[in-house]
Scaffold this active site. Sequence first.
Site, PDB file in Angstrom:
ATOM      1  CG  ASP A  94      35.853  29.752  34.213  1.00 57.86           C
ATOM      2  OD1 ASP A  94      36.812  29.212  33.620  1.00 57.86           O
ATOM      3  OD2 ASP A  94      35.154  30.636  33.683  1.00 57.86           O
ATOM      4  CE1 TYR A 138      44.408  39.988  30.748  1.00 55.90           C
ATOM      5  CE2 TYR A 138      43.728  37.976  31.867  1.00 55.90           C
ATOM      6  CZ  TYR A 138      43.818  38.728  30.718  1.00 55.90           C
ATOM      7  OH  TYR A 138      43.325  38.232  29.534  1.00 55.90           O
ATOM      8  CG  ASP A 139      47.977  38.783  39.897  1.00 59.38           C
ATOM      9  OD1 ASP A 139      46.747  38.930  39.804  1.00 59.38           O
ATOM     10  OD2 ASP A 139      48.495  37.849  40.539  1.00 59.38           O
TER      11      ASP A 139
END
Length: 190
Positions: A66, A147-148
């Site tokens: 997570d 979100y890289d």
Amino acid sequence: MKLVVATSNPGKLKELQKYLADLNWDLVLKPQELEVEETGDTFEENARLKASEVAIATNSWAIADDSGLQVDALNGAPGVYSARYGANDSGRIARLLTELGNETNRGAQFACAIALARPDGTIALESEGVCRGEILYKTRGDGGFGYDPIFYVPHLQLTFAQMNSELKRSVSHRGKAMEGLLPQIEKLIV
Ligand code: ITT
């Protein structure tokens, strides 16, 4: 030994499979229809929940991750809600950039919790990792996932989306969490 990789996120799955490849475990995909509700308030709780429920449902060892992005100027949001922040990766990035607007404090961190559960659902091992960085004003690079493209690591002068998989592994939240876990998984007597 069979190990179910308990994720539905293809980007995560690819990284986890690579990190676990050298172990002497037989990696198996999570059954698609098996979705675990993430009711926890922390990454650790949600990782445990996912590992445990998938382990019980498949009667196998299971590993879950997570993770999420915590933005300083947004008081740690989206945090555990990172996946629920938009309908897809570009929607999530657009929302984050809108919420941040012209805020000059761009500090942020990725956090990751990993849990390994036994077939009876009990947790055998856990690990955590964090990676500090900054949120860019627009995307840069086209590798990676999630979100890289907006997560920039200043000392490398690259976003996660501009790094090859080895470099991302060496600095990322997931790479660090795994680094702590792999020697312990190797030592498990099952
Ligand atoms: P599973 O629960 O099935 O593993 P998920 O995508 O729902 O998949 P999370 O609940 O852990 O996973 O949500 C993590 C969110 O943070 C999700 O939107 C990811 O794209 C993002 N994320 C996590 N690690 C990332 C990374 O290394 N690079 C970019 N985005 C990442």
